[in-house]
Design an enzyme around this catalytic site. Structure first.
Site: not given
Length: 325
Positions: A61, A63, A96, A249-250, A293
């Site tokens: 999850g 990425d 992203r 993102y992560w 998100e």
């Protein structure tokens, strides 16, 4: 010894059906499961237990997490499948994964397709092999609930089997704690080295473990240190890390769904004050920025896509919890 692809061809079934039959999934009929198991026994097929560990970063999850940087560096950026990104048409590219990340992801997809989607063959050939504490912790925590459901249904044998699996997972997780880091670490199974990059996964084992006081206190200190000076916590990568990017993102942003898991783990370990702080901060971020998100931990800005149901679900859960207190 037969592999999964050969077994599927022999039976005239898809690889997916054979795999799910061997794993006992109920969406495959009992007759088919018995047929597949008999054929597997006759052919000497044995599933590779290690293949159940991560062989692709998005399986976790997370990425493009910094946790995968070293392992992904072994994956070429060449692909046979053209990479046509649509996500950056809707979301700022700075939020992203990079094009290079997706090239490596698609290289793995191409490789696994070349393996005929046989998990054992994929595991043999992949350069990405990780024993991941986040995935293991979530599975163990979910399995605890599943065992309780089995008890309530009178399925005591199944409940005992599930609990035995949970205990093995918990023992493995406990062994990943590192005193020098005050957190848990995943393991790169190719380099045989700890994955020491600090990420939110470092604390997900709280979901499944009951920490002894010294470890519990050390984990809380480390987690609070990561939150220091942020508008919203908990960051997916701490600001002190060279890999930190507040909006990508992560690699830094806050995810409400991860906070949900962390709060459950904190409460399990009697860190209720910290859990309440994290819950209230998440609610405040959502009320300021909406059901985004994820969130920039430094500014509180909403990032990624909008109208995300898992953010809304976390908000509903957190506000309900606050109302009960």
């Amino acid at each position: 010894m037969a592999n999964l692809k050969t077994l599927a061809q022999t039976l005239g079934l898809s690889i997916t059906t054979v795999s799910r039959a061997l794993d006992g999934y109920s969406d495959v009929s009992e007759k088919t499961r018995e047929r597949v198991r008999a054929a597997a026994d006759a052919a000497g097929y044995r599933p590779n237990a290690a293949a159940r560990r991560l062989r692709r970063p998005w399986e976790s999850g997370s990425d493009n997490s910094p946790a995968w940087d070293a392992a992904l560096a072994r994956v070429p950026v060449t692909t046979t499948t053209p990479v046509r990104r649509k996500d950056t048409g809707h979301v700022d590219a700075a939020m992203r994964p990079r094009d290079e990340d997706y090239a490596r992801f698609i290289h793995l997809v191409d490789l696994y397709a070349d393996c005929g989607w046989d998990p054992a063959e994929q595991w043999r050939r992949t350069p990405f092999k990780i024993a991941d504490v986040q995935t293991t912790a979530i599975l163990a925590r979910a399995s605890e609930d599943l065992a309780e459901i089995a008890d309530n249904l009178g399925r005591t044998d199944e409940a005992s089997e599930i609990r035995a699996m949970v205990e093995r997972s918990r023992a493995a997780l406990a062994g990943t704690w590192r005193d020098a880091l005050s957190r848990f670490v995943s393991r790169d199974l190719v380099s045989r080295e700890d994955v020491t990059a600090p990420t939110q996964a470092s604390f997900l084992p709280l979901l499944a473990l009951d920490l002894v006081p010294p470890r519990r206190e050390a984990a809380e200190r480390e987690m609070r240190d990561w939150c220091e000076g942020l508008v919203v916590a908990f960051p997916s990568t701490p600001r002190s890390s060279p890999q930190f990017e507040a909006k990508r993102y992560w690699r830094g942003p806050v995810w409400a769904v991860i906070n949900w898991l962390l709060i459950d783990g904190l409460e399990r370990n009697d860190l209720t004050e910290f859990a309440a702080d994290l819950r209230q901060g998440t609610v405040a971020a959502i009320e300021r920025a909406g059901f985004c998100e994820y969130f920039d931990p430094v500014t509180g800005e909403g990032c990624g896509g909008e109208g995300f149901s898992w953010t809304a679900a976390a908000y509903l859960q957190f506000t309900a919890m606050s109302a009960r207190q």
